[in-house]
Design a protein around this motif. Sequence first.
Motif, PDB file in Angstrom:
ATOM      1  N   GLY A 178      36.990  39.308  23.174  1.00 23.54           N
ATOM      2  CA  GLY A 178      36.759  38.593  21.936  1.00 23.54           C
ATOM      3  C   GLY A 178      36.524  37.109  22.166  1.00 23.54           C
ATOM      4  O   GLY A 178      36.330  36.648  23.293  1.00 23.54           O
ATOM      5  N   GLU A 179      36.539  36.356  21.079  1.00 23.88           N
ATOM      6  CA  GLU A 179      36.255  34.931  21.161  1.00 23.88           C
ATOM      7  C   GLU A 179      37.334  34.190  21.942  1.00 23.88           C
ATOM      8  O   GLU A 179      38.523  34.508  21.826  1.00 23.88           O
ATOM      9  N   PRO A 180      36.957  33.176  22.740  1.00 20.32           N
ATOM     10  CA  PRO A 180      37.953  32.425  23.517  1.00 20.32           C
ATOM     11  C   PRO A 180      38.984  31.751  22.619  1.00 20.32           C
ATOM     12  O   PRO A 180      38.637  31.112  21.631  1.00 20.32           O
ATOM     13  N   ALA A 181      40.238  31.942  22.965  1.00 19.95           N
ATOM     14  CA  ALA A 181      41.330  31.292  22.246  1.00 19.95           C
ATOM     15  C   ALA A 181      42.120  30.385  23.178  1.00 19.95           C
ATOM     16  O   ALA A 181      43.190  29.902  22.825  1.00 19.95           O
ATOM     17  N   ILE A 220      37.425  45.395  31.435  1.00 25.36           N
ATOM     18  CA  ILE A 220      37.552  44.650  30.191  1.00 25.36           C
ATOM     19  C   ILE A 220      36.408  43.635  30.195  1.00 25.36           C
ATOM     20  O   ILE A 220      36.177  42.958  31.196  1.00 25.36           O
ATOM     21  N   TRP A 221      35.674  43.545  29.078  1.00 26.38           N
ATOM     22  CA  TRP A 221      34.475  42.709  29.028  1.00 26.38           C
ATOM     23  C   TRP A 221      34.720  41.422  28.235  1.00 26.38           C
ATOM     24  O   TRP A 221      35.542  41.382  27.315  1.00 26.38           O
ATOM     25  N   TYR A 222      34.005  40.392  28.624  1.00 21.25           N
ATOM     26  CA  TYR A 222      33.940  39.162  27.828  1.00 21.25           C
ATOM     27  C   TYR A 222      32.480  38.864  27.528  1.00 21.25           C
ATOM     28  O   TYR A 222      31.640  38.824  28.432  1.00 21.25           O
ATOM     29  N   ASN A 223      32.158  38.690  26.253  1.00 17.19           N
ATOM     30  CA  ASN A 223      30.807  38.323  25.837  1.00 17.19           C
ATOM     31  C   ASN A 223      30.871  37.051  25.008  1.00 17.19           C
ATOM     32  O   ASN A 223      31.565  37.017  23.990  1.00 17.19           O
ATOM     33  N   PRO A 224      30.183  35.995  25.424  1.00 13.50           N
ATOM     34  CA  PRO A 224      30.212  34.753  24.642  1.00 13.50           C
ATOM     35  C   PRO A 224      29.772  34.991  23.195  1.00 13.50           C
ATOM     36  O   PRO A 224      28.857  35.782  22.957  1.00 13.50           O
ATOM     37  N   GLU A 263      29.479  32.195  29.991  1.00  9.63           N
ATOM     38  CA  GLU A 263      28.967  33.246  30.874  1.00  9.63           C
ATOM     39  C   GLU A 263      29.613  34.595  30.576  1.00  9.63           C
ATOM     40  O   GLU A 263      30.848  34.726  30.641  1.00  9.63           O
ATOM     41  N   PRO A 264      28.829  35.634  30.248  1.00  8.89           N
ATOM     42  CA  PRO A 264      29.400  36.974  30.060  1.00  8.89           C
ATOM     43  C   PRO A 264      29.987  37.486  31.369  1.00  8.89           C
ATOM     44  O   PRO A 264      29.483  37.177  32.462  1.00  8.89           O
TER      45      PRO A 264
END
Length: 639
Positions: free
Chosen positions: A495-498, A635-639, A590-591
Amino acid sequence: MRLHNKLLAAVSLGFLATSTLQATEFLPEKDKLVFNQQGIVEGIGQSDFSPYAGRDFPTQVFWGDTHLHTAVSVDAGTMNTVGQEDALRFARGEEITTTHGLRARLGRPLDFVVVADHAEMYGLMPQLLSGDPKILATEKGKRWYEALTTGDADQKFATAMEIVDSLSKKDPPIDSPEATRSAWDAYTRLADQYNDPGRFTALIGYEWTAIGGYNLHRNVIFRGDGAEARKTLPFSQFDSQNPEDLWRALDTFSRETGAQVLAIPHNGNLSNGRLFSVQNFDGTPLSKDLAAMRARTEPLMEVTQIKGDGEAHPFLSPDDEFADFETWDAANLNGTELKEKSMLQYEYAREALKNGLKLERSLGVNPFRFGMIGSTDSHTSMATAEEENFFGKHSGVEPEPGRWKHVAIEAQLDPKLSILGWQQAAAGYAGVWATENTREAIFDAMRRKEVYATTGSRMTVRFFGGWSFEEGDFHNRTPAYTGYAKGVPMGGDLGEPAAKQPSFMVAAMKDPYSGNLDRIQVVKGWLDKAGKTHEKVYDVAWSDGRKPGRDGKLPAVGNTVDVASATWENSIGAAELMAIWKDPDFDRTEPAFYYARVIEIPTPRWTAYEAKRFGVKMDAEVPMTIQERAYTSPIWYNP
């Protein structure tokens, strides 16, 4: 062997006694959680005395094999006489008799299994060998029956190879829809009979086997019961040799019936660059719609099995000292085409995950957003992934003194490319975090990628990602509550960076019947602003107080294996490892993806057990030890 005393303590840890789940589906009741000033969950509020009240997520991992063949498969049935019922009995822990008359049993029962016999000429072999008049009325059926029932072993083997080779033709050599329907109905009813909710799950499935030696095969798995599966028939290569048509057929079946079904590809390492191609099957540019259909239909990848390991390759990952594991990279499946290095990037899971980030940037969809499992691909009807209990890929050769040098897969291009018995890997199993041992719960866990692969060991692994995990999050009896309150599990999205960087909670507990743990690693892949992919492997927890060297690498854990006696000591390594790790190289633009890899200390490989049992001396090139491992879903991170 000696087990660490710490193992007894590890069993009581709440982190491993509970389970990870998708935060969107299984959340602890946050209004009941008590957080301290550091944001660490300290326990449950006053509304409930018991810290476990209201818990609706799983408390154990279920172990299974999604890729098992029996005498019903055309290629297996030429040599294997053990049917589907004995395969189900064996998987749930009962003793059976093998094709060659050996008694066999698992060390520990499985929780679930998919008998995934080949769709091509489904059920033909049992009917052929029983002398079915309809089959014998055909020219090939009569000739094959006479050859297979003769006492001439060479003639039987030659005929078996002819039957297997017939699968490379465009049309079936014996076309009998009635035989397929009869066999499919019988199997689905048998699966329903052996399915025992809460105790043992018999998922219904089959394998679609693409033509030729490029191993674009998929295992198809149904969520529902036999009545649902009987609304269709196995989709075979004689329906289409294009995997995209398989996806379309499954999509149509789901829309028309409401049934849920998924497909699992396997053995990209033998596809010669075709399994994870960034083009359509016909070579045209990949479309957004087709990429979305693949992602929807294929949520998982079988990353390790008898025909080698497909997580990573040393050519693609030269800085990863564990990348060269059970590697098969000389040619395609049947040795009709040599491997070129340019093909490797489209064969291995880690590289596919990286390419998926690139495709998502260009298409808006990531077709390679998959979780990872292991399975056997056994053609013996026995799901044996235990090193000391490995029966091999097929029943043509069962355990005997010369099995290690027998030709397991014959190469058509060059005999030097043939796969010998010792090159087979005794792998693997699927670990599934589900709410209960039922078809629905296990299928749903697969769909949400709440799964991980092992190479045969049954180690317990947990992996959460979030933005605020701290060291103190381990310091309570129910840290799974913290995982869900503050993050997502394997298979999820950050999710969004916290915060400035993501943090990960990872832990592993050894399999009581296998080796201690060497280390836990986090594998990261990412896509930079210029569109180039990168990867890095981080050691995040390890045993025995070792210190990284100047190059940042940990010293090897050591080796206690006595090859001659096929034993080892758990005097090195750890019974459990855990860590809170924060990505030091994070760039929020960066994803990226992250998955955990857990490595055991060296233990005897199946070849060492075989050498000891039969008193044989194998060639120096034959490996005698193995470091079993697990790979979690990312686990994925998408900007």
